[in-house]
Design an enzyme around this catalytic site. Structure first.
Site, mmCIF file in Angstrom:
data_model
loop_
_atom_site.group_PDB
_atom_site.id
_atom_site.type_symbol
_atom_site.label_atom_id
_atom_site.label_comp_id
_atom_site.label_asym_id
_atom_site.label_seq_id
_atom_site.Cartn_x
_atom_site.Cartn_y
_atom_site.Cartn_z
ATOM 1 N N HIS A 193 0.854 -1.190 0.000
ATOM 2 C CA HIS A 193 0.000 0.000 0.000
ATOM 3 C C HIS A 193 0.883 1.231 0.000
ATOM 4 C CE1 HIS A 193 -3.246 2.776 1.061
ATOM 5 N NE2 HIS A 193 -4.069 1.824 0.680
ATOM 6 N N ASP B 123 -7.878 -5.435 0.102
ATOM 7 C CA ASP B 123 -8.363 -6.365 -0.915
ATOM 8 C C ASP B 123 -7.974 -7.816 -0.642
ATOM 9 O OD1 ASP B 123 -9.701 -4.505 -2.525
ATOM 10 O OD2 ASP B 123 -7.836 -3.857 -3.454
HETATM 11 C C1 SDX Z 1 -6.462 -0.426 -2.868
HETATM 12 O O1 SDX Z 1 -4.682 4.047 -1.901
HETATM 13 C C2 SDX Z 1 -5.745 3.548 -1.433
HETATM 14 O O2 SDX Z 1 -6.278 4.057 -0.494
HETATM 15 C C3 SDX Z 1 -6.288 2.343 -2.164
HETATM 16 C C4 SDX Z 1 -7.216 1.451 -1.324
HETATM 17 C C5 SDX Z 1 -8.567 2.174 -1.075
HETATM 18 O O3 SDX Z 1 -9.175 1.932 -0.017
HETATM 19 O O4 SDX Z 1 -8.997 2.909 -1.955
HETATM 20 O O5 SDX Z 1 -6.629 1.104 -0.080
HETATM 21 C C6 SDX Z 1 -7.614 0.184 -2.087
HETATM 22 O O6 SDX Z 1 -6.317 -0.063 -4.008
HETATM 23 C C7 SDX Z 1 -5.548 -1.434 -2.219
HETATM 24 C C8 SDX Z 1 -4.364 -1.860 -3.116
HETATM 25 C C9 SDX Z 1 -4.786 -3.036 -4.015
HETATM 26 N N1 SDX Z 1 -3.687 -3.410 -4.960
HETATM 27 C C10 SDX Z 1 -2.982 -4.536 -4.831
HETATM 28 O O7 SDX Z 1 -3.131 -5.318 -3.891
HETATM 29 C C11 SDX Z 1 -2.003 -4.795 -5.952
HETATM 30 C C12 SDX Z 1 -0.650 -5.200 -5.399
HETATM 31 N N2 SDX Z 1 -0.029 -4.075 -4.714
HETATM 32 C C13 SDX Z 1 0.735 -3.181 -5.407
HETATM 33 O O8 SDX Z 1 0.898 -3.211 -6.762
HETATM 34 C C14 SDX Z 1 1.215 -1.938 -4.695
HETATM 35 O O9 SDX Z 1 1.607 -2.278 -3.411
HETATM 36 C C15 SDX Z 1 0.241 -0.756 -4.676
HETATM 37 C C16 SDX Z 1 -0.290 -0.422 -6.060
HETATM 38 C C17 SDX Z 1 -0.925 -1.036 -3.748
HETATM 39 C C18 SDX Z 1 1.019 0.482 -4.149
HETATM 40 O O10 SDX Z 1 1.934 0.880 -5.109
HETATM 41 P P1 SDX Z 1 3.140 1.909 -4.812
HETATM 42 O O11 SDX Z 1 2.898 2.677 -3.611
HETATM 43 O O12 SDX Z 1 3.382 2.629 -6.096
HETATM 44 O O13 SDX Z 1 4.346 0.957 -4.494
HETATM 45 P P2 SDX Z 1 5.346 0.294 -5.538
HETATM 46 O O14 SDX Z 1 4.574 -0.510 -6.547
HETATM 47 O O15 SDX Z 1 6.230 1.370 -6.083
HETATM 48 O O16 SDX Z 1 6.141 -0.675 -4.621
HETATM 49 C C19 SDX Z 1 7.211 -0.236 -3.762
HETATM 50 C C20 SDX Z 1 8.109 -1.415 -3.514
HETATM 51 C C21 SDX Z 1 8.619 -2.023 -4.799
HETATM 52 O O17 SDX Z 1 9.858 -2.671 -4.495
HETATM 53 P P3 SDX Z 1 11.259 -1.937 -4.875
HETATM 54 O O18 SDX Z 1 11.228 -1.743 -6.376
HETATM 55 O O19 SDX Z 1 11.279 -0.655 -4.119
HETATM 56 O O20 SDX Z 1 12.282 -2.934 -4.427
HETATM 57 O O21 SDX Z 1 7.374 -2.472 -2.876
HETATM 58 C C22 SDX Z 1 7.275 -3.592 -3.747
HETATM 59 C C23 SDX Z 1 7.578 -3.054 -5.140
HETATM 60 O O22 SDX Z 1 8.064 -4.045 -5.965
HETATM 61 N N3 SDX Z 1 5.885 -4.055 -3.683
HETATM 62 C C24 SDX Z 1 5.481 -5.294 -3.878
HETATM 63 C C25 SDX Z 1 4.100 -5.285 -3.706
HETATM 64 N N4 SDX Z 1 3.704 -4.044 -3.421
HETATM 65 C C26 SDX Z 1 4.812 -3.293 -3.416
HETATM 66 N N5 SDX Z 1 6.142 -6.401 -4.178
HETATM 67 C C27 SDX Z 1 5.424 -7.515 -4.333
HETATM 68 N N6 SDX Z 1 4.072 -7.578 -4.175
HETATM 69 C C28 SDX Z 1 3.419 -6.477 -3.871
HETATM 70 N N7 SDX Z 1 2.087 -6.521 -3.738
#
Ligand code: SDX
Length: 378
Positions: free
Chosen positions: A261, A315
């Site tokens: 998140h 989620d």
């Molecule tokens: C919702 O924002 C809100 O309020 C949204 C929400 C709401 O109530 O409206 O809470 C609802 O949308 C929940 C999120 C649902 N999405 C997912 O579950 C999809 C998987 N998660 C991600 O793709 C990600 O964590 C996000 C999209 C939720 C957040 O994206 P960010 O903040 O842009 O973070 P990022 O993708 O840049 O990740 C930062 C680091 C990375 O590693 P590094 O490159 O720094 O080494 O964390 C890692 C990412 O690779 N990472 C993950 C991960 N989430 C972050 N690695 C593996 N699996 C994951 N799920």
């Protein structure tokens, strides 16, 4: 004016001021109008929580009764909307159907009288009332059935389950869904809410505002993740496959759905409550075949990625709850939309109160004064 550095995804950049909700991502706190989500989940209901979010205060008994009554009166869909839905391909995604139906409401009610409190109130009621009916109608129509009419004697969540499953739900199941709706109702300036606010800032009609938000919520990085979580658990299949699955994701740098998140660096407080709701349902109706896989996946992700602040988000467990309530997987995100309508409307109203059109700037990375190359030379 201070010039800020570019931050991808606007990370950490305030894009508005708001008094609707608050998140502390380090301590796992979520409040609606200052009230902790745990307290609302225990003591409130979705309609009352929607009033709190949209009108800024908990309603009195009389205000709540009127609000509920107005919503009940507007649950039915115009037959032209139902006729329009009959033309939708039954294999289409229900989020696309919902986005089209929300936009279509604008064909009937688009006066754009944004300074008229009666217009604002009517839009709030209509959207809260009709979005669940649209989701349920599409579900029945794609199976070749006629949609059932809403039941005025049933509360918001019980009526929604009744319209979806064509039978009156167990009050316990309706109560669990109602808590889910409260938990998903609002979450500061997330992607779909931002989308709603940008659209609202042009002073277009509220149906266009909601349609743009529905389209944004649908993506797998946002609300669409709840559906993806179930596909992922099915793909993993068993507890023994969890560790290799996580290791493979880390190696390939692929995202594990339902984790991570932008704001929370601990387990999402909504995921804690949703897991508890799932367990309550399992106790009464039997455990989900993938629950042990889900618990093990959360344990291994914590072990391997907890140091990066990657924990279960809203989620992750919601799909397991919805499955037990008999909701098909591709309706999970529409159910999220049924709930988030409250937050979108609250932000729409707040945006209108102190509106300035969103028009950020950009850092241009292209060339200048480039020659026009004739077709024969390209
Ligand atoms: C919702 O924002 C809100 O309020 C949204 C929400 C709401 O109530 O409206 O809470 C609802 O949308 C929940 C999120 C649902 N999405 C997912 O579950 C999809 C998987 N998660 C991600 O793709 C990600 O964590 C996000 C999209 C939720 C957040 O994206 P960010 O903040 O842009 O973070 P990022 O993708 O840049 O990740 C930062 C680091 C990375 O590693 P590094 O490159 O720094 O080494 O964390 C890692 C990412 O690779 N990472 C993950 C991960 N989430 C972050 N690695 C593996 N699996 C994951 N799920």
């Amino acid at each position: 004016m201070t010039v800020c550095e570019y931050r991808a995804g606007l990370e950490g950049i305030p894009a508005t001021q708001s008094s609707i909700s608050f998140v502390d991502g380090q301590r796992g706190i979520l409040e609606y109008r200052g009230i902790p989500i745990e307290e609302l989940a225990q003591k409130s209901n979705f309609v009352e929580t929607s009033h709190l979010l949209i009108w800024g205060k908990l309603p009195t008994k009389e205000e709540l009764e009127n609000f509920e009554q107005e919503i009940r009166l507007h649950r039915r869909l115009k037959y032209r909307i139902r006729d329009m839905m009959k033309c939708f391909p039954e294999g289409g995604h229900p989020m696309d159907a919902l986005q089209a139906c929300a936009a279509a409401l604008g064909l009937f009610y688009s006066r754009r009288a944004l300074d008229d409190p009666a217009y604002i109130n009517a839009a709030v009621i209509r959207l809260l009332a009709k979005i669940p009916t649209m989701v349920a109608a599409f579900q029945l129509m794609r199976k070749g059935n006629d949609p059932v009419q809403p039941r005025d004697d049933l509360g918001y969540s019980a009526n929604f389950l009744y319209m979806l499953n064509e039978k009156e739900p167990d009050p316990f199941a309706a109560q669990i869904l109602d808590v889910c709706l409260m938990l998903h109702a609002e979450h500061t300036i997330n992607a779909s809410t931002f989308s709603a606010m940008v659209t609202a800032s042009t002073l277009t009609d509220p149906y266009a505002v909601v349609a743009s938000a529905v389209g944004t919520l649908a993506g797998p990085l946002h609300g669409g993740a709840n559906e993806e979580v179930i596909s992922m658990l099915e793909e993993i299949g068993s507890v023994e496959n969890v560790r290799p699955y996580v290791e493979q994701c880390i190696e390939k740098k692929s995202k594990i759905m339902g984790f991570g998140h932008r704001v929370y660096k601990v387990k999402d407080p909504r995921a804690i409550i949703l897991q508890d709701l799932a367990e309550q349902l399992f106790e009464k109706y039997g455990v989900d075949q993938f629950y042990d896989v889900a618990v093990e996946l959360e344990r291994v992700v914590h072990e391997k990625m907890g140091h990066k602040g990657i924990y279960a988000n809203v989620d992750y467990y919601s799909g397991l709850v919805y499955r037990k309530l008999g909701i098909p997987t591709d309706l999970f995100t529409p159910v999220f939309a049924v709930s988030r309508i409250a937050g979108w409307l609250a932000h729409w109203k707040e945006q209108l109160n102190e509106n300035r059109i969103f028009r950020p700037t950009q850092i241009y990375t292209g060339t200048h004064a480039a020659p026009y190359i004739p077709m024969s030379e390209r």
